[in-house]
Motif scaffolding. Structure first.
Motif, PDB file in Angstrom:
ATOM      1  N   ASN A   1      -2.992   0.762  -0.687  1.00 48.32           N
ATOM      2  CA  ASN A   1      -3.698   1.067  -1.921  1.00 48.32           C
ATOM      3  C   ASN A   1      -4.066  -0.252  -2.599  1.00 48.32           C
ATOM      4  OD1 ASN A   1      -4.799   2.401  -4.105  1.00 48.32           O
ATOM      5  ND2 ASN A   1      -2.896   3.331  -4.802  1.00 48.32           N
TER       6      ASN A   1
ATOM      7  N   ASP B   1      -1.541   5.473   0.044  1.00 52.10           N
ATOM      8  CA  ASP B   1      -1.206   5.829  -1.333  1.00 52.10           C
ATOM      9  C   ASP B   1      -0.205   4.868  -1.969  1.00 52.10           C
ATOM     10  OD1 ASP B   1      -2.849   8.115  -1.214  1.00 52.10           O
ATOM     11  OD2 ASP B   1      -1.230   9.264  -0.251  1.00 52.10           O
ATOM     12  N   GLU B   2       0.186   3.815  -1.245  1.00 50.48           N
ATOM     13  CA  GLU B   2       1.219   2.912  -1.747  1.00 50.48           C
ATOM     14  C   GLU B   2       0.654   1.530  -2.043  1.00 50.48           C
ATOM     15  OE1 GLU B   2       4.812   2.833   0.497  1.00 50.48           O
ATOM     16  OE2 GLU B   2       4.645   4.947   1.069  1.00 50.48           O
ATOM     17  N   ASN B   3       1.173   0.879  -3.090  1.00 49.37           N
ATOM     18  CA  ASN B   3       0.790  -0.484  -3.452  1.00 49.37           C
ATOM     19  C   ASN B   3       1.692  -1.496  -2.746  1.00 49.37           C
ATOM     20  OD1 ASN B   3      -1.097   0.586  -5.249  1.00 49.37           O
ATOM     21  ND2 ASN B   3       0.384   0.623  -6.931  1.00 49.37           N
TER      22      ASN B   3
ATOM     23  N   ARG C   1      -0.393   3.281   4.906  1.00 53.91           N
ATOM     24  CA  ARG C   1       0.224   3.802   3.685  1.00 53.91           C
ATOM     25  C   ARG C   1      -0.817   3.788   2.573  1.00 53.91           C
ATOM     26  NH1 ARG C   1       6.545   1.930   3.361  1.00 53.91           N
ATOM     27  NH2 ARG C   1       7.171   2.975   5.275  1.00 53.91           N
TER      28      ARG C   1
END
Length: 254
Positions: A48, A20-22, A18
């Motif tokens: 991310n 693009d995800e925190n 993932r």
């Protein structure tokens, strides 16, 4: 929230992608929680910011008797075990994972230690690559944070780097070490540098007050001769064969 006790078991082959995800990890975010007695082995995780193999982000929690192996990739606040934490206590835990972050605060065990957090009796042996503030154990220690009786050995690559700590912002480091030979780092903002031979000599640690009766063991046949814990002597080291099941964040992936 709550308590997760792995009872000495491990989760093998965890896969998450993932980018693009925190807040990415086996546990994305924990608060007022305890995680203990669990291993995440042969994991491959990409996120991310705030990315770690066990936990992405933590507040007011504790992690103990836990470990990780594999690889983790992220941007900033990336760690082999935990990405970022605030008011967290970590003890008797380790990571052998290789860690890569394209941004700041990248560490072999912890990416980013925020205020009032502590790490004790822990270590990291994986290689760590980052852009800025890269450390063998932690990329950043903020005011009020503490590290004690811990060490790192992995190769460190990045600017503003240190053998043990990347950036020390009024935190304190006591009785902790890094390997100056394997890390490629002659200096660190915290900790004491030792040679490989010294890092495999028990007096290096007992002279610093480490407990080899109840906490640590040192055996030339285990952990490449570096100090470790009794539960680590039977941790699986083989990689997962290609094509086996891996566990994704939403379920089982084939």
């Amino acid at each position: 929230r709550g308590t997760f006790d792995g009872l000495g078991n491990s989760i093998d082959g965890l896969y998450i992608s993932r980018p693009d995800e925190n807040n990415i990890g086996l546990f994305a975010y924990i608060s007022n929680s305890t995680i203990q007695n669990i291993g995440v082995v042969n994991a491959n995780i990409t996120g991310n910011n705030n990315t770690g193999l066990l936990v992405g982000y933590n507040t007011n929690s504790s992690v103990k008797n836990s470990y990780s192996t594999g690889s983790v990739f992220g941007v900033s606040s990336v760690g082999g075990l935990i990405g970022n934490f605030y008011k967290l206590i970590v003890s008797n835990s380790y990571s052998t994972a290789n860690v890569v972050g394209s941004g700041w605060y990248v560490g072999g065990l912890i990416g980013h230690m925020e205020a009032y957090s502590e790490v004790s009796n822990s270590y990291a042996t994986g290689n760590v690559v980052g852009s800025t503030y890269v450390g063998g154990l932690s990329g950043l220690m903020k005011s009020g944070t503490k590290i004690s009786n811990s060490y790192s050995t992995g190769k460190i690559t990045g600017s503003n780097s240190g053998g043990l700590i990347g950036n020390l912002n009024r935190g304190t480091v006591t009785n902790s070490f890094w390997n100056t030979e394997t890390s490629g780092q002659a200096t660190s903002l915290g900790g004491t540098g030792k040679t490989t031979a010294q890092m495999k000599t028990i007096s290096t640690f007992t002279d610093a007050g480490w407990d080899f009766t109840n906490t640590w063991i040192l055996d030339a046949s285990v952990n490449d001769g570096y100090p470790t814990f009794s539960f680590a002597s039977h941790v699986p080291t083989s990689e997962v064969p290609a094509g086996t099941i891996s566990f994704g964040i939403l379920g089982i992936k084939y």
